[in-house]
Design an enzyme around this catalytic site. Sequence first.
Site, short mmCIF file in Angstrom:
data_model
loop_
_atom_site.label_atom_id
_atom_site.label_comp_id
_atom_site.label_asym_id
_atom_site.label_seq_id
_atom_site.Cartn_x
_atom_site.Cartn_y
_atom_site.Cartn_z
N LEU A 43 32.04 43.67 -74.82
CA LEU A 43 33.27 44.32 -75.26
C LEU A 43 33.11 44.83 -76.69
O LEU A 43 32.47 44.19 -77.52
CB LEU A 43 34.46 43.36 -75.20
CG LEU A 43 34.89 42.90 -73.80
CD1 LEU A 43 36.15 42.05 -73.92
CD2 LEU A 43 35.14 44.10 -72.90
N GLY A 97 29.08 34.88 -71.59
CA GLY A 97 29.26 34.48 -72.99
C GLY A 97 30.66 34.87 -73.40
O GLY A 97 31.43 35.30 -72.55
N GLY A 98 30.98 34.71 -74.67
CA GLY A 98 32.33 34.98 -75.17
C GLY A 98 32.91 36.26 -74.60
O GLY A 98 33.88 36.23 -73.85
N ASP A 99 32.33 37.41 -74.96
CA ASP A 99 32.85 38.67 -74.44
C ASP A 99 31.74 39.46 -73.76
O ASP A 99 31.70 40.68 -73.82
CB ASP A 99 33.52 39.49 -75.56
CG ASP A 99 32.55 39.80 -76.70
OD1 ASP A 99 31.45 39.19 -76.73
OD2 ASP A 99 32.86 40.66 -77.53
N GLU A 100 30.81 38.73 -73.16
CA GLU A 100 29.68 39.35 -72.47
C GLU A 100 29.80 39.14 -70.97
O GLU A 100 30.06 38.02 -70.51
CB GLU A 100 28.38 38.68 -72.91
CG GLU A 100 27.78 39.23 -74.17
CD GLU A 100 26.48 38.51 -74.47
OE1 GLU A 100 25.46 38.85 -73.84
OE2 GLU A 100 26.52 37.56 -75.27
#
Lengths: 197, 348
Positions: free
Chosen positions: B212, B252-255
């Site tokens: 993102l 992952g966080g925003d992956e």
Amino acid sequence: MHGLINTSIQSFVMQVYGNAAWSEICLRADLGFDRFETMLTYDDGLTEAVIEAAVDVLGKDRGAILEDMGHHLVTNPASEPLRRLLRFGGENFADFLHSLDELHDRVRLALPDLELPRFDVREHAPGSFSLHFDWSASGLGQAVLGAIRAMADDYGTLAVLDYAPRGVHGESETITVSLLESHHAAGRDFALARAEP
Amino acid sequence: MAGDGAGAWDATTGPRLTLCGLDRLMPLHVWVGPTGHVQRVGPTLAKLRPGEGLAGRRLLEVFELRRPRGVHRFADLLGRDGAKLQLSFRAAPRTSLKGAFVRLADGQGALLDLSPGLSVTDTVARFGLTGSDFPPSDPTVEMLYLIEAQSAILAESRKLNHRLDEARLAAEREALTDTLTGLRNRRALEHLLERLTDAHLAEPFGLMHLDLDYFKQVNDSLGHAAGDHVLCHVAKVLGEETRRDDMVARIGGDEFVVICRRCDDPATLDRIARRIIARLEVPIPYAGHVCRVSASIGTAISSAYARPTSARMLRDADRALYASKDGGRARHTLFAVAKPGVAGRKTS
């Protein structure tokens, strides 16, 4: 302890006192779970912890709780299979009492790892019995009293029962039974085999 | 009077049973006279034919003999002293019975001692038999008890198995699921990539790595709850823009990674990636605010490799992703692999 015993306590508390009471008991007994499984075996200490917690949470004495539990075990609709298995013991309540002599072996045939007490059944005079057994290690003797009292009702027999704990001189636990009327009320139905639904 | 004294009986003739004693020992007996007519049946056997008098009828008219085979006359059966019997009633209900056939002394005919055998449960249920219909020495009641106990135990075991199985499935699901978005997680992605890159499968696929853009700003300005809201929205969009068979994972966080199965056409993958970016750029309302994000995507295609491996493809998709970021974000880059065969030809 066989899971059957623990789940009996569990369903008794849940049905009579509600799920919240059972959750509280599990918490106090520090079980780490809140559902026993019938077909698993648990450490004896857990059963004792649950009973002690039940005494605290329900605010009743141990004997009363155990007796109610034994009674509930025979009378609640969910344990109909158990009631039926007990009724195999005999065609009337007196026969049933005599059959307790072989209850231990009978149960062993079906569930080899369920350790129930051995009963010594004596008939002193017609209608006057004493049942001697030793289940003091389990501390569950009064549950037997409740169950036998419920069986008397099941047969429609009016009887007076008394329980004496294990004596200081090693006398075994004793339940005395006096039959007052063998056809006091209509008992519950029992057919030896049931037609396939 | 003289015959009543002790010792007046003859031991060699064996014990003489009273009829009442016979009933108690063998409540399912048939006493057949020398002519083959039923003399008498035991009280429990009589219960199996309510309202039907059996006495006086021919044994072989009442019963069909299944064993011994080929016996059609009572006279022949009499020659089979000690035979094992298997028979059933000729008239309905055709309850089958088994038992022993014993010839009696002094031309008294024969005695059949019968039992319901394996049809015991049905027979007992159908005719409402009770414990007193069987002699105390007979294990029928114990057998019924055991059958019932075992089926109760089996039912309990089945319930336990069912619960354990549900718990296992739930644990497996949980282990492969990203709890926030409900998408698959990195572990699930690795499982699938392992299968897809298996040389025997050789199923072409595209691997998109999505990151993102401007997500940090959402988190910083509106808080983590807003960030979580955006992530769930992204998960929803990715689910809608892919097919049922494809996999969308949050790694992952925003992956995120999207696996487009059986799709290795660069143009198609590019179209999908652009559509995803366009949809993610639509402002996302949250608690009276709007969150604005976008996405950069890098894609690797399995058929571009002679032997694709998941590590290589993930790395290459990641490189393409960074090319997109470097190129100004909100774009899609396909990783270009020089095919070894092609490269070989070039150099030659």
